[in-house]
Design a protein around this motif. Structure first.
Motif, PDB file in Angstrom:
ATOM      1  N   LEU A   6      -1.986 -15.244  -3.592  1.00 43.10           N
ATOM      2  CA  LEU A   6      -2.088 -13.788  -4.253  1.00 43.10           C
ATOM      3  C   LEU A   6      -1.789 -14.113  -5.807  1.00 43.10           C
ATOM      4  CD1 LEU A   6      -0.564 -11.237  -1.996  1.00 43.10           C
ATOM      5  CD2 LEU A   6      -3.230 -11.483  -2.473  1.00 43.10           C
ATOM      6  N   ASN A   8      -2.995 -11.714  -8.555  1.00 43.69           N
ATOM      7  CA  ASN A   8      -3.768 -10.557  -9.005  1.00 43.69           C
ATOM      8  C   ASN A   8      -4.129 -10.361 -10.386  1.00 43.69           C
ATOM      9  OD1 ASN A   8      -1.438  -9.598 -10.417  1.00 43.69           O
ATOM     10  ND2 ASN A   8      -0.846  -7.729  -9.041  1.00 43.69           N
ATOM     11  N   GLU A  31      -9.210 -10.402  -1.604  1.00 46.18           N
ATOM     12  CA  GLU A  31      -7.798 -10.399  -1.275  1.00 46.18           C
ATOM     13  C   GLU A  31      -7.152  -9.013  -0.789  1.00 46.18           C
ATOM     14  OE1 GLU A  31      -8.244 -13.244  -4.445  1.00 46.18           O
ATOM     15  OE2 GLU A  31      -9.053 -11.498  -4.152  1.00 46.18           O
ATOM     16  N   VAL A  32      -7.640  -7.789  -1.428  1.00 40.13           N
ATOM     17  CA  VAL A  32      -7.493  -6.716  -1.048  1.00 40.13           C
ATOM     18  C   VAL A  32      -7.832  -6.149   0.305  1.00 40.13           C
ATOM     19  CG1 VAL A  32      -7.515  -4.234  -1.323  1.00 40.13           C
ATOM     20  CG2 VAL A  32      -6.938  -5.800  -3.310  1.00 40.13           C
ATOM     21  N   TRP A  59      -4.734   0.097  -3.254  1.00 43.64           N
ATOM     22  CA  TRP A  59      -4.521  -1.033  -3.336  1.00 43.64           C
ATOM     23  C   TRP A  59      -5.279  -1.901  -4.445  1.00 43.64           C
ATOM     24  CZ3 TRP A  59      -3.308  -3.131   2.330  1.00 43.64           C
ATOM     25  CH2 TRP A  59      -1.953  -2.439   2.531  1.00 43.64           C
ATOM     26  N   THR A  60      -6.491  -1.684  -4.663  1.00 41.51           N
ATOM     27  CA  THR A  60      -7.334  -2.033  -5.683  1.00 41.51           C
ATOM     28  C   THR A  60      -6.832  -1.727  -7.118  1.00 41.51           C
ATOM     29  OG1 THR A  60      -9.188  -2.142  -4.608  1.00 41.51           O
ATOM     30  CG2 THR A  60      -9.670  -2.401  -6.733  1.00 41.51           C
ATOM     31  N   TRP A  63      -4.034  -3.994  -7.676  1.00 47.99           N
ATOM     32  CA  TRP A  63      -4.387  -5.376  -7.998  1.00 47.99           C
ATOM     33  C   TRP A  63      -4.618  -5.466  -9.676  1.00 47.99           C
ATOM     34  CZ3 TRP A  63      -4.741  -9.452  -5.321  1.00 47.99           C
ATOM     35  CH2 TRP A  63      -5.564 -10.749  -5.842  1.00 47.99           C
TER      36      TRP A  63
END
Length: 111
Positions: A6, A8, A31-32, A59-60, A63
């Protein structure tokens, strides 16, 4: 298990002014998507289906904006969050330009 490490986008955006931060439709990173799929296995299918759009969008937003200390106004879409304003000045201008009913349909993010 994740198939990649990860890293971000927020790490690369730290220190930039609001006008240089992402605006418009944000693509949901692979990844999300993978993290959301990992979460799917932990929940009842019906409950997860109701929460999936929110998870992908929220979650985006994390990110792209986690720990950037910016207020962000966005709307959820099936393709990812649509960022309408970043920073206090843009958020205030957006709020003034919209009716209260329109503004209530939007989401806010700050972290």
């Amino acid at each position: 298990m994740l198939t990649f490490p990860l890293h971000n986008a927020a790490l690369d955006l730290k220190g930039k002014p609001p006008e240089e931060l992402p605006h418009g439709l944000l693509t949901i990173p692979p990844e999300v998507r993978e993290l959301v799929e990992m979460e799917r296995a932990k929940h009842w299918p019906e409950a997860f289906a109701k929460a999936q759009l929110g998870l992908l969008n929220d979650w985006t937003m994390h990110w792209y904006f986690e720990d950037l200390c910016q207020e962000v106004t966005y709307r959820q879409t099936p393709d990812g969050p649509e960022v309408l304003a970043v920073g206090f000045d843009e958020a205030l201008a957006l709020q003034r330009a919209m009716s209260p009913e329109e503004h209530r349909k939007l989401k806010g993010y700050s972290a």
